[in-house]
Design a protein around this motif. Structure first.
Motif, PDB file in Angstrom:
ATOM      1  N   TYR A   6       0.825  -1.211   0.000  1.00  0.00           N
ATOM      2  CA  TYR A   6       0.000   0.000   0.000  1.00  0.00           C
ATOM      3  C   TYR A   6       0.859   1.262   0.000  1.00  0.00           C
ATOM      4  CZ  TYR A   6      -3.568  -3.403   1.137  1.00  0.00           C
ATOM      5  OH  TYR A   6      -4.387  -4.490   1.097  1.00  0.00           O
ATOM      6  N   CYS A   7       0.345   2.287  -0.632  1.00  0.00           N
ATOM      7  CA  CYS A   7       1.044   3.570  -0.733  1.00  0.00           C
ATOM      8  C   CYS A   7       1.194   4.206   0.647  1.00  0.00           C
ATOM      9  CB  CYS A   7       0.262   4.500  -1.657  1.00  0.00           C
ATOM     10  SG  CYS A   7       0.982   6.137  -1.790  1.00  0.00           S
ATOM     11  N   SER A   8       2.411   4.628   0.984  1.00  0.00           N
ATOM     12  CA  SER A   8       2.648   5.255   2.281  1.00  0.00           C
ATOM     13  C   SER A   8       2.120   6.690   2.324  1.00  0.00           C
ATOM     14  CB  SER A   8       4.157   5.237   2.595  1.00  0.00           C
ATOM     15  OG  SER A   8       4.883   5.816   1.529  1.00  0.00           O
ATOM     16  N   GLN A   9       1.748   7.238   1.149  1.00  0.00           N
ATOM     17  CA  GLN A   9       1.202   8.597   1.091  1.00  0.00           C
ATOM     18  C   GLN A   9      -0.315   8.618   1.257  1.00  0.00           C
ATOM     19  OE1 GLN A   9       3.230  11.400   0.724  1.00  0.00           O
ATOM     20  NE2 GLN A   9       4.943   9.967   0.798  1.00  0.00           N
ATOM     21  N   CYS A  10      -0.993   7.706   0.572  1.00  0.00           N
ATOM     22  CA  CYS A  10      -2.458   7.777   0.542  1.00  0.00           C
ATOM     23  C   CYS A  10      -3.162   6.473   0.915  1.00  0.00           C
ATOM     24  CB  CYS A  10      -2.935   8.256  -0.834  1.00  0.00           C
ATOM     25  SG  CYS A  10      -2.834   6.980  -2.110  1.00  0.00           S
ATOM     26  N   GLY A  11      -2.435   5.375   1.007  1.00  0.00           N
ATOM     27  CA  GLY A  11      -3.040   4.123   1.437  1.00  0.00           C
ATOM     28  C   GLY A  11      -3.638   3.275   0.329  1.00  0.00           C
ATOM     29  N   HIS A  26       5.012   2.468  -7.958  1.00  0.00           N
ATOM     30  CA  HIS A  26       4.373   3.741  -7.628  1.00  0.00           C
ATOM     31  C   HIS A  26       2.885   3.551  -7.340  1.00  0.00           C
ATOM     32  CE1 HIS A  26       3.307   3.380 -11.887  1.00  0.00           C
ATOM     33  NE2 HIS A  26       2.333   4.254 -11.648  1.00  0.00           N
ATOM     34  N   CYS A  27       2.257   4.656  -6.936  1.00  0.00           N
ATOM     35  CA  CYS A  27       0.831   4.688  -6.648  1.00  0.00           C
ATOM     36  C   CYS A  27       0.126   5.432  -7.777  1.00  0.00           C
ATOM     37  CB  CYS A  27       0.610   5.404  -5.313  1.00  0.00           C
ATOM     38  SG  CYS A  27      -1.120   5.740  -4.948  1.00  0.00           S
ATOM     39  N   THR A  28      -0.820   4.767  -8.447  1.00  0.00           N
ATOM     40  CA  THR A  28      -1.517   5.434  -9.554  1.00  0.00           C
ATOM     41  C   THR A  28      -2.538   6.449  -9.032  1.00  0.00           C
ATOM     42  OG1 THR A  28      -3.080   3.597  -9.634  1.00  0.00           O
ATOM     43  CG2 THR A  28      -1.266   3.545 -11.210  1.00  0.00           C
ATOM     44  N   HIS A  29      -2.905   6.332  -7.772  1.00  0.00           N
ATOM     45  CA  HIS A  29      -3.915   7.234  -7.200  1.00  0.00           C
ATOM     46  C   HIS A  29      -3.327   8.616  -6.922  1.00  0.00           C
ATOM     47  CE1 HIS A  29      -7.531   8.368  -5.025  1.00  0.00           C
ATOM     48  NE2 HIS A  29      -6.775   8.761  -4.013  1.00  0.00           N
ATOM     49  N   CYS A  30      -2.239   8.686  -6.143  1.00  0.00           N
ATOM     50  CA  CYS A  30      -1.667   9.993  -5.784  1.00  0.00           C
ATOM     51  C   CYS A  30      -0.368  10.274  -6.535  1.00  0.00           C
ATOM     52  CB  CYS A  30      -1.437  10.099  -4.280  1.00  0.00           C
ATOM     53  SG  CYS A  30       0.015   9.201  -3.693  1.00  0.00           S
ATOM     54  N   LYS A  31       0.097   9.331  -7.382  1.00  0.00           N
ATOM     55  CA  LYS A  31       1.288   9.490  -8.215  1.00  0.00           C
ATOM     56  C   LYS A  31       2.601   9.471  -7.411  1.00  0.00           C
ATOM     57  CE  LYS A  31      -1.303  10.256 -11.925  1.00  0.00           C
ATOM     58  NZ  LYS A  31      -2.094   9.046 -12.199  1.00  0.00           N
TER      59      LYS A  31
HETATM   60 ZN   LIG Z   1      -0.744   7.068  -3.162  1.00  0.00          ZN
END
Ligand SMILES: [Zn+2]
Length: 163
Positions: A6-11, A26-31
């Protein structure tokens, strides 16, 4: 390799894919890009006259084969700190780093990508030598009669010293 799911920025769930000019985790949600980097290692050339110190590896990879002393840098230490700590752990020797010989990149090892940094170390007192840590045996080999080494990058770093 272990990856954080899971993304450490947005989950949201992370993914492998193309972003910002490269294939990255990477995270496609928050980039957010979760950067991955090679691990630096201090890899040591310890000469004694026309002989060089090698260690027989006690564990995989390369178990039973001869290799250069050394190991991964830890957090909060310099390259030279790492070199002298690994020297002490594997050989009980102390010394001084005299020069950086060159580097070799090894991709996709069981530890991931590694940047091996070859360092020459001059030993203070050879009488203190005791094999330890992940080395089962230590031996000084004539540079004219060296065995095959466990890793191509060790052979490459050795070649920097010999030329
Ligand atoms: Zn994210």
């Amino acid at each position: 390799m272990n990856y954080y799911k899971y993304c450490s920025q947005c989950g949201e769930t992370n993914t492998h894919g193309y972003i910002d000019g490269n294939h990255r985790y990477h995270c496609t949600h928050c980039k957010a890009i979760h950067y991955q980097n090679p691990k630096p290692t201090a890899t040591l050339i310890c000469p004694k006259g026309d002989h060089l110190l090698l260690g027989r590896r006690a564990f995989s990879p390369g178990k039973g084969e001869w290799g250069l002393p050394g190991g991964f840098m830890e957090l909060n230490e310099t390259l030279y700190d790492a070199a002298l700590r690994e020297l002490k752990e594997e050989t009980n020797l102390e010394g001084k780093v005299t020069r950086i010989l060159g580097t070799c990149s090894h991709y996709g090892s069981i530890f991931g990508d590694i940047l091996l940094i070859g360092l020459q170390v001059d030993i203070d007192n050879w009488d203190a030598m005791i094999a330890g840590d992940d080395v089962s045996e230590l031996k000084l080999f004539s540079i004219n009669n060296l065995p095959d080494l466990a890793f191509d990058c060790h052979t490459k770093i050795l070649s920097y010293y010999l030329k």
